[in-house]
Motif scaffolding. Structure first.
Motif, mmCIF file in Angstrom:
data_model
loop_
_atom_site.group_PDB
_atom_site.id
_atom_site.type_symbol
_atom_site.label_atom_id
_atom_site.label_comp_id
_atom_site.label_asym_id
_atom_site.label_seq_id
_atom_site.Cartn_x
_atom_site.Cartn_y
_atom_site.Cartn_z
ATOM 1 N N GLY A 80 39.846 31.784 53.431
ATOM 2 C CA GLY A 80 41.222 31.906 53.930
ATOM 3 C C GLY A 80 41.919 30.561 53.798
ATOM 4 O O GLY A 80 41.464 29.562 54.370
ATOM 5 N N VAL A 81 43.004 30.503 53.007
ATOM 6 C CA VAL A 81 43.665 29.222 52.736
ATOM 7 C C VAL A 81 44.993 29.112 53.476
ATOM 8 O O VAL A 81 45.726 30.099 53.628
ATOM 9 C CB VAL A 81 43.888 29.012 51.204
ATOM 10 N N SER A 82 45.285 27.906 53.922
ATOM 11 C CA SER A 82 46.521 27.637 54.655
ATOM 12 C C SER A 82 46.707 26.118 54.722
ATOM 13 O O SER A 82 45.732 25.368 54.621
ATOM 14 C CB SER A 82 46.396 28.218 56.067
ATOM 15 N N GLU A 83 47.922 25.679 54.918
ATOM 16 C CA GLU A 83 48.164 24.228 55.062
ATOM 17 C C GLU A 83 47.533 23.683 56.343
ATOM 18 O O GLU A 83 47.344 22.479 56.489
ATOM 19 C CB GLU A 83 49.673 23.933 55.053
ATOM 20 N N ASP A 84 47.208 24.592 57.281
ATOM 21 C CA ASP A 84 46.579 24.163 58.537
ATOM 22 C C ASP A 84 45.172 23.624 58.318
ATOM 23 O O ASP A 84 44.553 23.094 59.240
ATOM 24 C CB ASP A 84 46.496 25.343 59.524
ATOM 25 N N MET A 85 44.633 23.784 57.078
ATOM 26 C CA MET A 85 43.284 23.270 56.802
ATOM 27 C C MET A 85 43.260 21.747 56.820
ATOM 28 O O MET A 85 42.208 21.143 57.026
ATOM 29 C CB MET A 85 42.812 23.752 55.425
ATOM 30 N N LEU A 86 44.397 21.104 56.574
ATOM 31 C CA LEU A 86 44.445 19.631 56.555
ATOM 32 C C LEU A 86 44.064 19.085 57.930
ATOM 33 O O LEU A 86 44.537 19.565 58.963
ATOM 34 C CB LEU A 86 45.842 19.146 56.163
ATOM 35 N N GLY A 87 43.189 18.071 57.900
ATOM 36 C CA GLY A 87 42.754 17.462 59.155
ATOM 37 C C GLY A 87 41.580 18.173 59.802
ATOM 38 O O GLY A 87 41.145 17.807 60.880
ATOM 39 N N LEU A 104 44.418 30.479 60.655
ATOM 40 C CA LEU A 104 45.156 31.720 60.358
ATOM 41 C C LEU A 104 45.610 31.617 58.904
ATOM 42 O O LEU A 104 46.527 30.855 58.579
ATOM 43 C CB LEU A 104 46.371 31.865 61.275
ATOM 44 N N PRO A 105 44.947 32.350 57.992
ATOM 45 C CA PRO A 105 45.213 32.107 56.569
ATOM 46 C C PRO A 105 46.531 32.700 56.074
ATOM 47 O O PRO A 105 46.977 33.735 56.567
ATOM 48 C CB PRO A 105 44.026 32.795 55.874
ATOM 49 N N ASP A 106 47.144 32.001 55.086
ATOM 50 C CA ASP A 106 48.295 32.570 54.364
ATOM 51 C C ASP A 106 47.804 33.741 53.528
ATOM 52 O O ASP A 106 48.482 34.744 53.380
ATOM 53 C CB ASP A 106 48.904 31.522 53.407
ATOM 54 N N ARG A 107 46.632 33.551 52.930
ATOM 55 C CA ARG A 107 45.999 34.628 52.145
ATOM 56 C C ARG A 107 44.533 34.281 51.976
ATOM 57 O O ARG A 107 44.099 33.190 52.318
ATOM 58 C CB ARG A 107 46.684 34.776 50.778
ATOM 59 N N ARG A 108 43.783 35.233 51.428
ATOM 60 C CA ARG A 108 42.366 34.996 51.180
ATOM 61 C C ARG A 108 42.159 34.875 49.680
ATOM 62 O O ARG A 108 42.650 35.701 48.914
ATOM 63 C CB ARG A 108 41.511 36.119 51.761
ATOM 64 N N ALA A 109 41.451 33.816 49.239
ATOM 65 C CA ALA A 109 41.271 33.569 47.812
ATOM 66 C C ALA A 109 39.792 33.661 47.459
ATOM 67 O O ALA A 109 38.941 33.157 48.200
ATOM 68 C CB ALA A 109 41.805 32.185 47.456
ATOM 69 N N ASP A 110 39.500 34.282 46.310
ATOM 70 C CA ASP A 110 38.133 34.354 45.789
ATOM 71 C C ASP A 110 37.686 32.930 45.440
ATOM 72 O O ASP A 110 38.383 32.218 44.708
ATOM 73 C CB ASP A 110 38.113 35.233 44.537
ATOM 74 N N ILE A 111 36.502 32.514 45.940
ATOM 75 C CA ILE A 111 36.114 31.105 45.743
ATOM 76 C C ILE A 111 35.706 30.795 44.306
ATOM 77 O O ILE A 111 35.603 29.644 43.936
ATOM 78 C CB ILE A 111 34.983 30.664 46.705
ATOM 79 N N ASN A 112 35.455 31.831 43.498
ATOM 80 C CA ASN A 112 35.058 31.562 42.111
ATOM 81 C C ASN A 112 36.242 31.168 41.237
ATOM 82 O O ASN A 112 36.067 30.613 40.164
ATOM 83 C CB ASN A 112 34.345 32.783 41.519
ATOM 84 N N GLY A 113 37.456 31.459 41.716
ATOM 85 C CA GLY A 113 38.662 31.039 40.989
ATOM 86 C C GLY A 113 38.730 31.633 39.597
ATOM 87 O O GLY A 113 37.918 32.460 39.196
ATOM 88 N N LEU A 114 39.727 31.187 38.854
ATOM 89 C CA LEU A 114 39.877 31.604 37.465
ATOM 90 C C LEU A 114 39.961 30.354 36.614
ATOM 91 O O LEU A 114 40.573 29.373 37.024
ATOM 92 C CB LEU A 114 41.175 32.423 37.292
ATOM 93 N N PRO A 115 39.366 30.368 35.423
ATOM 94 C CA PRO A 115 39.486 29.171 34.575
ATOM 95 C C PRO A 115 40.939 28.932 34.187
ATOM 96 O O PRO A 115 41.707 29.878 34.023
ATOM 97 C CB PRO A 115 38.628 29.506 33.347
ATOM 98 N N LEU A 235 46.386 24.014 47.609
ATOM 99 C CA LEU A 235 47.259 22.892 47.997
ATOM 100 C C LEU A 235 48.012 22.324 46.788
ATOM 101 O O LEU A 235 49.172 21.925 46.892
ATOM 102 C CB LEU A 235 46.433 21.786 48.667
ATOM 103 N N ALA A 236 47.340 22.297 45.621
ATOM 104 C CA ALA A 236 47.946 21.677 44.438
ATOM 105 C C ALA A 236 48.962 22.596 43.766
ATOM 106 O O ALA A 236 50.094 22.199 43.488
ATOM 107 C CB ALA A 236 46.862 21.283 43.435
ATOM 108 N N PHE A 237 48.550 23.832 43.494
ATOM 109 C CA PHE A 237 49.370 24.681 42.635
ATOM 110 C C PHE A 237 50.281 25.649 43.393
ATOM 111 O O PHE A 237 51.178 26.241 42.820
ATOM 112 C CB PHE A 237 48.466 25.444 41.647
ATOM 113 N N GLU A 238 50.051 25.770 44.717
ATOM 114 C CA GLU A 238 50.967 26.601 45.511
ATOM 115 C C GLU A 238 51.809 25.758 46.459
ATOM 116 O O GLU A 238 52.923 26.132 46.796
ATOM 117 C CB GLU A 238 50.184 27.661 46.290
#
Length: 457
Positions: A80-87, A104-115, A235-238
């Protein structure tokens, strides 16, 4: 509701065989519910004609084969990713371990990502100032680069990593620079060192930490860097931030890969590591970079301790193929109390020429860098000759080069782990050291620059 199975056939260490399963896929997450209601997580390692081999993230102690229930969740591992992860500080599976609330995530992302599509990549070219002269002046790091640190057991790579994480910044911009830090298989003391180091300097507020300790399961260690890179991509691309990802220690990660591969009875490759280790490492490293049309970037510094100080070991060897250079730490310099003990001659940043020069650092950067490399190499040769033949056998100019090599190590390379030198300070220090040598020896610098800087600093 996921279907429940009570068909656990056997448990062997962290592995468990579940029979007669339907529609289950490789890498899928599952959870085991014990008779007392406790739940443990696992993931599918192998699927073969209705039999699923799963690996537990926790211990298998106390699992009753007849009464335990297994549910396959129909998805691979997510964060679950969110800007609240900082700190915040998380464990290797993305669960908070700092006593704070759940994210509280903005959304849930697959950890394997995409190339990342190679055609969508932007070329790395903006200079990152780490405050470490041996990196900034000679093996420059640029935004979007993958630059590993090759260390060895007992060398202070943790201090260097923490220093870079605290000090790194993109010059000429006010855009946020955040650090995503993933530690794999490290001791509690080392983990505590990083957390306290970031807290003391306030860097923790712009840091996301994932910590997998040496006593945590090997399969969790394989997920940890993917968790970190998923957070970094968000954090970088969104959120358009500049992200520095530090992964330590890649050797522990590769050992966990070997352990899981052996448990699956796969045919081993070099030194027992799986044959797909190159592909696996590339699937991590290649998630760094810059994308066209996006302001954010991911710069990656993986740290690996070379077993037996061997550069040809499969882990540093394969890492060298995938990344753009390496910073090598030297045991010899460490014994001389040079801190950080960066061995500048075998170190290399393949993108250094793209991030230096007028408008980025200073016009004299490339010339002084080449001259310092050449003078230091000759000075080391002179010192070796001195050991074999004695000082009397050296010419006067060779003695000056030997003097330069000593001064270069003690003043330029050695700066401690708290000094934060800006690039002008590093370049001026280079000129100060070059003035030990006669002007006629500085053949790699133009007369115009010699007139402007030689003997003036």
């Amino acid at each position: 509701m996921p279907k429940e199975y009570r068909t656990i056939q056997e448990v062997a260490g962290p592995l468990m065989l579940v029979r007669n399963v339907e529609n289950v896929a490789y890498d899928e997450l599952a959870e085991i519910e014990l008779t007392n209601g406790e739940k443990r997580r696992c993931k599918v390692l192998e699927i073969n004609e209705g039999n699923a081999l799963v690996q537990l993230f926790e211990s298998s102690t106390g699992i009753n084969l007849e009464s335990a229930k297994v549910r396959f969740l129909g998805r691979s591992m997510e964060l679950g990713v969110s800007e609240d992860m900082l700190g915040r500080v998380f464990d290797g599976l993305g669960r908070p371990i700092d006593g704070g609330p759940e994210i509280l995530p903005d959304r849930r992302a697959d950890i394997n990502g995409l190339p990342m599509n190679p055609a969508a990549r932007n070329y790395p070219q903006e200079f990152i100032q780490t405050g470490v002269s041996a990196i900034d002046g000679l093996n420059t790091l640029v935004r979007g680069q993958k630059l590993p640190i090759f260390s060895a057991s007992g060398l202070p790579h943790a201090q260097l990593a923490a220093q870079i994480a605290r000090q790194a910044k993109v010059r000429g911009t006010t855009e946020p620079f955040v650090v995503v830090f993933a530690a794999m298989g490290i001791t509690f003391e080392e983990s505590d060192y990083f957390i306290q180091s970031f807290r003391e300097t306030g860097a923790i507020d712009r840091t996301v930490m994932f910590v997998n300790l040496a006593n945590d399961p090997a399969v969790e260690r394989i997920a940890t860097p993917r968790m970190a890179l998923t957070a970094a991509e968000y954090l970088a691309f969104e959120k358009n931030m500049h992200v520095l990802v530090i992964l330590t220690d890649i050797t522990n990660y590769a050992d966990a890969l070997r352990e899981v591969s052996a448990a699956r009875k796969e045919v081993p490759g070099r030194r027992g590591y799986p044959g797909y280790m190159y592909t696996d490492l590339a699937s991590l490293y290649e998630r760094a970079g810059r994308q066209k049309g996006k302001n954010g970037s991911i710069t990656l510094i993986p740290i690996l301790s070379m077993p037996e100080d061997d550069k040809t070991h499969p882990i540093p060897d394969l890492t060298g193929y995938i990344t753009e250079g390496q910073i090598i730490l030297s045991r010899e310099l460490y014994r001389k109390n040079i801190a950080p003990p960066i061995d500048v001659l075998p170190s290399l940043s393949r993108l250094k020429d793209k991030g230096i020069g007028e408008g980025k650092t200073r016009e004299d950067h490339a010339s002084t860098m080449n001259q310092l490399f050449a003078a230091y190499a000759r000075g080391k040769e002179a010192k070796e000759l001195m050991v074999v033949l004695g000082e009397a056998a050296l010419t006067d100019i060779d003695k000056l080069y030997a003097q330069f090599a000593d001064a270069f190590e003690e003043e330029y390379v050695s700066q401690g782990y708290t000094a934060n030198r800006d690039i002008e300070e590093t370049l001026d220090l280079g000129w100060k050291l070059l003035s030990i040598l006669p002007r006629s020896e500085l053949k790699r610098v133009s007369d115009r620059m010699l007139d402007q800087y030689y003997g003036k600093v």
